[in-house]
Scaffold this motif. Structure first.
Motif, mmCIF file in Angstrom:
data_model
loop_
_atom_site.group_PDB
_atom_site.id
_atom_site.type_symbol
_atom_site.label_atom_id
_atom_site.label_comp_id
_atom_site.label_asym_id
_atom_site.label_seq_id
_atom_site.Cartn_x
_atom_site.Cartn_y
_atom_site.Cartn_z
ATOM 1 N N TYR A 155 12.522 2.796 -13.965
ATOM 2 C CA TYR A 155 11.468 2.159 -13.173
ATOM 3 C C TYR A 155 11.526 0.632 -13.242
ATOM 4 N N GLY A 156 12.058 0.100 -14.321
ATOM 5 C CA GLY A 156 12.197 -1.344 -14.452
ATOM 6 C C GLY A 156 10.862 -2.056 -14.384
ATOM 7 N N MET A 157 10.858 -3.252 -13.783
ATOM 8 C CA MET A 157 9.640 -4.039 -13.657
ATOM 9 C C MET A 157 8.976 -3.877 -12.296
ATOM 10 N N ALA A 158 9.527 -3.045 -11.419
ATOM 11 C CA ALA A 158 8.909 -2.793 -10.105
ATOM 12 C C ALA A 158 7.836 -1.719 -10.269
ATOM 13 N N THR A 159 6.825 -2.064 -11.088
ATOM 14 C CA THR A 159 5.791 -1.100 -11.447
ATOM 15 C C THR A 159 4.421 -1.737 -11.281
ATOM 16 N N VAL A 160 3.377 -0.921 -11.424
ATOM 17 C CA VAL A 160 2.021 -1.438 -11.264
ATOM 18 C C VAL A 160 1.044 -0.558 -12.023
ATOM 19 N N GLY A 161 0.008 -1.199 -12.579
ATOM 20 C CA GLY A 161 -1.129 -0.486 -13.115
ATOM 21 C C GLY A 161 -2.230 -0.492 -12.064
ATOM 22 N N ALA A 162 -2.800 0.662 -11.768
ATOM 23 C CA ALA A 162 -3.784 0.790 -10.692
ATOM 24 C C ALA A 162 -5.191 0.845 -11.264
ATOM 25 N N SER A 163 -6.133 0.221 -10.578
ATOM 26 C CA SER A 163 -7.530 0.253 -10.999
ATOM 27 C C SER A 163 -8.107 1.651 -10.825
ATOM 28 N N GLN A 164 -9.287 1.862 -11.382
ATOM 29 C CA GLN A 164 -9.894 3.192 -11.377
ATOM 30 C C GLN A 164 -10.075 3.749 -9.972
ATOM 31 N N ALA A 165 -10.381 2.880 -9.017
ATOM 32 C CA ALA A 165 -10.592 3.332 -7.639
ATOM 33 C C ALA A 165 -9.322 3.873 -7.008
ATOM 34 N N LEU A 166 -8.162 3.495 -7.548
ATOM 35 C CA LEU A 166 -6.872 3.935 -7.013
ATOM 36 C C LEU A 166 -6.197 4.996 -7.882
ATOM 37 N N PHE A 167 -6.498 5.001 -9.176
ATOM 38 C CA PHE A 167 -5.729 5.797 -10.135
ATOM 39 C C PHE A 167 -5.979 7.296 -10.012
ATOM 40 N N GLU A 168 -7.163 7.686 -9.617
ATOM 41 C CA GLU A 168 -7.506 9.100 -9.421
ATOM 42 C C GLU A 168 -7.191 9.948 -10.653
ATOM 43 N N ARG A 169 -7.551 9.428 -11.836
ATOM 44 C CA ARG A 169 -7.333 10.143 -13.093
ATOM 45 C C ARG A 169 -5.874 10.552 -13.296
ATOM 46 N N GLY A 170 -4.965 9.740 -12.810
ATOM 47 C CA GLY A 170 -3.540 9.980 -13.031
ATOM 48 C C GLY A 170 -2.838 10.731 -11.929
ATOM 49 N N LYS A 171 -3.587 11.220 -10.943
ATOM 50 C CA LYS A 171 -2.946 11.965 -9.860
ATOM 51 C C LYS A 171 -1.977 11.101 -9.065
ATOM 52 N N VAL A 172 -2.218 9.783 -9.026
ATOM 53 C CA VAL A 172 -1.386 8.890 -8.221
ATOM 54 C C VAL A 172 -0.147 8.409 -8.986
ATOM 55 N N CYS A 173 -0.009 8.805 -10.259
ATOM 56 C CA CYS A 173 1.174 8.399 -11.035
ATOM 57 C C CYS A 173 2.453 8.809 -10.314
ATOM 58 N N GLY A 174 3.372 7.856 -10.180
ATOM 59 C CA GLY A 174 4.641 8.123 -9.508
ATOM 60 C C GLY A 174 4.658 7.740 -8.049
ATOM 61 N N ALA A 175 3.484 7.485 -7.456
ATOM 62 C CA ALA A 175 3.435 7.076 -6.052
ATOM 63 C C ALA A 175 3.953 5.652 -5.901
ATOM 64 N N CYS A 176 4.426 5.331 -4.720
ATOM 65 C CA CYS A 176 4.971 4.002 -4.451
ATOM 66 C C CYS A 176 4.101 3.253 -3.451
ATOM 67 N N PHE A 177 3.807 1.995 -3.768
ATOM 68 C CA PHE A 177 3.059 1.109 -2.894
ATOM 69 C C PHE A 177 3.953 -0.049 -2.464
ATOM 70 N N GLN A 178 3.898 -0.362 -1.185
ATOM 71 C CA GLN A 178 4.491 -1.608 -0.705
ATOM 72 C C GLN A 178 3.390 -2.662 -0.715
#
Length: 256
Positions: A60-83
């Protein structure tokens, strides 16, 4: 019949339909804000809330992101990609640039601070916490808390889906990573050579578990992503599989 002989009304209806279909395949940009953490921060090396482990070693390198609670969905969004792209801060934005990042961590709320001030990741804020190496692809670091826009895009990965098996005895935990396509996994099933398909439960992020005696059986996996696409990989782990070992499937989610 050629395009030139189509009735005018049918011609314009066809063009409208094609435009609508084209637009529906691409998500709209949504507003958010972004901050960064420095490259020497321990966040670069720890698992993060999604449990992917060493992000560099796991692709994954450094092209990663931590998502706020409104986006994280209790971990369901882990692995998704955002532009992501920078907007508004014309002094600091790098014009015409975007970056695609993978959700690998959670940016927790801080309820001692106001969401309108320094509580960046408090609900209902849509906030992205990025490594500075990713942040500086779209803006100069002086931007600080920066206005951005983001949208979901398909993830592109090298190699097959990876399954890291852990646990003990009849408790089996599997971390699923390197998932292309939608990227975020919604359902998983596991199968031994002596069993049918067994549904796994989400432990956290993309860690899934099941209570079953699957020792000395080759293991197959059925993985379904958030866009309802299912990938079945047979005999990913051999009969002699071991806890603490990662196994890679020969298959990968393809662009739809």
């Amino acid at each position: 019949m050629t395009w030139s002989t189509l009735p005018a009304q049918l011609f314009y209806f066809t063009l409208t339909l094609l435009a609508t279909l084209s637009a529906s395949t691409e998500e709209d940009w949504k507003p958010a804000r972004a901050t960064y953490y420095a490259s020497y921060d321990p966040l670069d090396r720890v698992d993060g809330a999604c449990g992917y482990g060493d992000l560099g070693r796991n692709g994954y390198g450094m092209a990663t992101v931590g998502a706020s609670q409104a986006l994280f969905e209790r971990g369901k969004v882990c692995g998704a990609c955002f532009q992501v792209r920078c907007v508004e801060e014309l002094r600091y934005c790098i014009p015409g640039t975007t970056i695609v990042v993978t959700v690998t961590d959670f940016c927790p709320p801080n309820y001692s601070l106001s969401s309108e001030e320094d509580g960046y990741c408090n609900p209902p804020n849509h906030h992205l916490l990025m490594p500075i190496a990713a942040f500086e692809k779209i803006a100069i670091w002086k931007a600080g808390n920066m206005a951005v826009e983001y949208r979901r895009v398909k993830c592109r990965r090298e190699g097959g889906v990876r399954f890291a098996i852990d646990g003990h005895g009849v408790f089996i935990s599997v971390l699923i990573s390197n998932v292309a396509g939608a990227g975020d996994v919604n359902a998983v099933k596991i199968k031994g050579s002596n069993t049918g398909w067994l549904p796994m439960g989400r432990n956290w992020g993309q860690n899934w578990h099941v209570n079953a005696d699957l020792v000395n059986q080759p293991l197959s996996f059925e993985v379904t992503t958030s866009d309802s696409v299912t990938l079945t990989s047979y005999n990913v782990a051999p009969k002699e599989w071991r806890f603490g070992v990662s196994y890679t499937a020969t298959k990968q989610f393809q662009d739809q």
